[in-house]
Design a protein around this motif. Structure first.
Motif, PDB file in Angstrom:
ATOM      1  N   SER A  83     -89.095 -34.264-100.358  1.00  0.00           N
ATOM      2  CA  SER A  83     -90.027 -34.401 -99.353  1.00  0.00           C
ATOM      3  C   SER A  83     -90.185 -35.909 -98.705  1.00  0.00           C
ATOM      4  O   SER A  83     -90.207 -36.152 -97.565  1.00  0.00           O
ATOM      5  N   ARG A  84     -90.702 -36.374 -99.658  1.00  0.00           N
ATOM      6  CA  ARG A  84     -91.132 -38.042 -99.412  1.00  0.00           C
ATOM      7  C   ARG A  84     -89.661 -38.586 -98.936  1.00  0.00           C
ATOM      8  O   ARG A  84     -89.771 -39.486 -98.017  1.00  0.00           O
ATOM      9  N   THR A  87     -88.896 -37.589 -95.330  1.00  0.00           N
ATOM     10  CA  THR A  87     -89.757 -37.527 -94.144  1.00  0.00           C
ATOM     11  C   THR A  87     -90.652 -38.841 -94.089  1.00  0.00           C
ATOM     12  O   THR A  87     -91.323 -39.105 -93.223  1.00  0.00           O
ATOM     13  N   ASN A  88     -90.676 -39.541 -95.310  1.00  0.00           N
ATOM     14  CA  ASN A  88     -91.530 -40.636 -95.494  1.00  0.00           C
ATOM     15  C   ASN A  88     -91.323 -41.799 -96.372  1.00  0.00           C
ATOM     16  O   ASN A  88     -91.993 -42.338 -97.023  1.00  0.00           O
ATOM     17  N   ASP A  89     -90.146 -42.238 -96.062  1.00  0.00           N
ATOM     18  CA  ASP A  89     -89.541 -43.334 -96.960  1.00  0.00           C
ATOM     19  C   ASP A  89     -88.630 -44.092 -96.026  1.00  0.00           C
ATOM     20  O   ASP A  89     -87.488 -43.824 -95.948  1.00  0.00           O
ATOM     21  N   ASP A  90     -89.374 -45.304 -95.326  1.00  0.00           N
ATOM     22  CA  ASP A  90     -88.379 -45.914 -94.364  1.00  0.00           C
ATOM     23  C   ASP A  90     -87.435 -47.007 -94.996  1.00  0.00           C
ATOM     24  O   ASP A  90     -86.207 -47.179 -94.475  1.00  0.00           O
ATOM     25  N   SER A  93     -84.299 -44.765 -95.885  1.00  0.00           N
ATOM     26  CA  SER A  93     -83.880 -44.532 -94.672  1.00  0.00           C
ATOM     27  C   SER A  93     -82.916 -45.811 -94.171  1.00  0.00           C
ATOM     28  O   SER A  93     -81.755 -45.579 -93.735  1.00  0.00           O
TER      29      SER A  93
END
Length: 320
Positions: A83-84, A87-90, A93
């Motif tokens: 999930s991290r 959604t929450n790892d620039d 990405s």
């Protein structure tokens, strides 16, 4: 006075089945396999299980934990790592985007360049053999050596490219190359193309040499030009070679770990960070559980991209 024996020599007696060691291993019947032959794959199977199967299972196990790689204990976090990631790892990405840009440039340019070189060097002559060896030469170099050579070429102050541009009066075209965050990943991709295009050229040459000449003669009789011969004869016939080149080039693009570290340093800047270097950095930060989750997603992405490429190649060649 003795007489010379002019009788023809008797033919050698056929070897009796079961008299030599292969026959003994195969048994008295050809279809029967000696049980001892089943032991030959055992060493390779043991190595595969120890160094691939078990670590793969362990990666799945650690991917749902917060293990730091040092402590004896860890907590199970379920799907939080995944999930991290999504959604929450620039950083991940950004590495994924860089890797896709890198792969796109490498796959397109390296495949086209390898095919073009193979088409011109498919005939076996002394000159073409020499040129094939010349173009294949970068492949035998280590990634670190290639990275250092191209680091000097890309140097903004004393590099070969900027020096050449100055000589021909194009100082306005000077660039920072690896120092330009927006273009750095493309310059690394060009290095990768130079590195492996000769290797893929060899695959295409082998594929082109398997195309029957009768097909080209029939196409000439039907009045086909050079482009039509390539479109309707060459391209469909080298489909297996193209599939190999695309799959191998794609996997290479995701595994350009040492080339990225050689050109971008360790850890690389964000503009040069790709998935393999991002996973390595996560491991070094003692986030083994999270890095294992990244590795699983990494494998899924490679499998998905490779499958899409194979589908695209089949549809393209079926529609031509």
């Amino acid at each position: 006075m003795s007489k010379t024996d002019t009788r023809p020599a008797a033919p050698p007696e056929p070897e009796r089945r079961g008299s030599s060691w292969p026959a003994r291993l195969l048994g008295h019947r050809g279809a029967h396999v000696h049980p001892g032959l089943y032991l030959f794959p055992v060493p390779a199977l043991v190595l595969y299980v120890v160094f691939f199967a078990i670590p793969t299972v362990q990666a799945v196990q650690y991917a749902v934990t917060d293990w730091d790689g040092i402590s004896a204990d860890y907590n199970t976090v379920g799907a939080d790592n995944f999930s991290r990631l999504v959604t929450n790892d620039d950083l991940f990405s950004s590495a994924l985007v860089n890797n896709l840009k890198f792969m796109l440039v490498v796959v397109v340019l390296q495949t086209l360049l390898a095919l073009l070189l193979a088409l011109y060097l498919v005939k076996t002559t002394r000159a073409s053999s020499l040129l094939r060896a010349l173009y294949f030469f970068p492949t035998i170099l280590s990634s670190v050596s290639v990275a250092f050579v191209w680091k000097f070429i890309y140097d903004p102050n004393f590099g070969l490219i900027n020096q050449t541009l100055s000589v021909i009066g194009l100082d306005a075209w000077h660039g920072a190359f690896l120092g330009d965050p927006a273009k750095a990943i493309y310059f690394v991709a060009l290095t990768q193309v130079w590195f492996h295009a000769g290797q893929m050229m060899v695959v295409y040459v082998a594929g082109l040499q398997q195309v029957p000449k009768e097909l080209y003669e029939s196409a000439l009789v039907d009045g086909a030009g050079r482009w039509q011969q390539f479109r309707y004869v060459t391209w469909p016939m080298i489909a297996p070679a193209t599939a190999i080149v695309l799959a191998y080039t794609t996997i290479q693009s995701f595994k350009a770990f040492d080339l990225i570290l050689g050109l971008g340093g360790n850890p690389p800047k964000r503009s040069l960070d790709i998935l393999s270097t991002r996973i390595y950095t996560t491991f070094t930060n003692s986030e083994f559980g999270y890095a294992a989750a990244q590795s699983i997603l990494f494998v899924i992405i490679i499998a998905l991209v490779t499958w899409l490429q194979r589908r695209t190649v089949r549809l393209t060649q079926a529609g031509m």
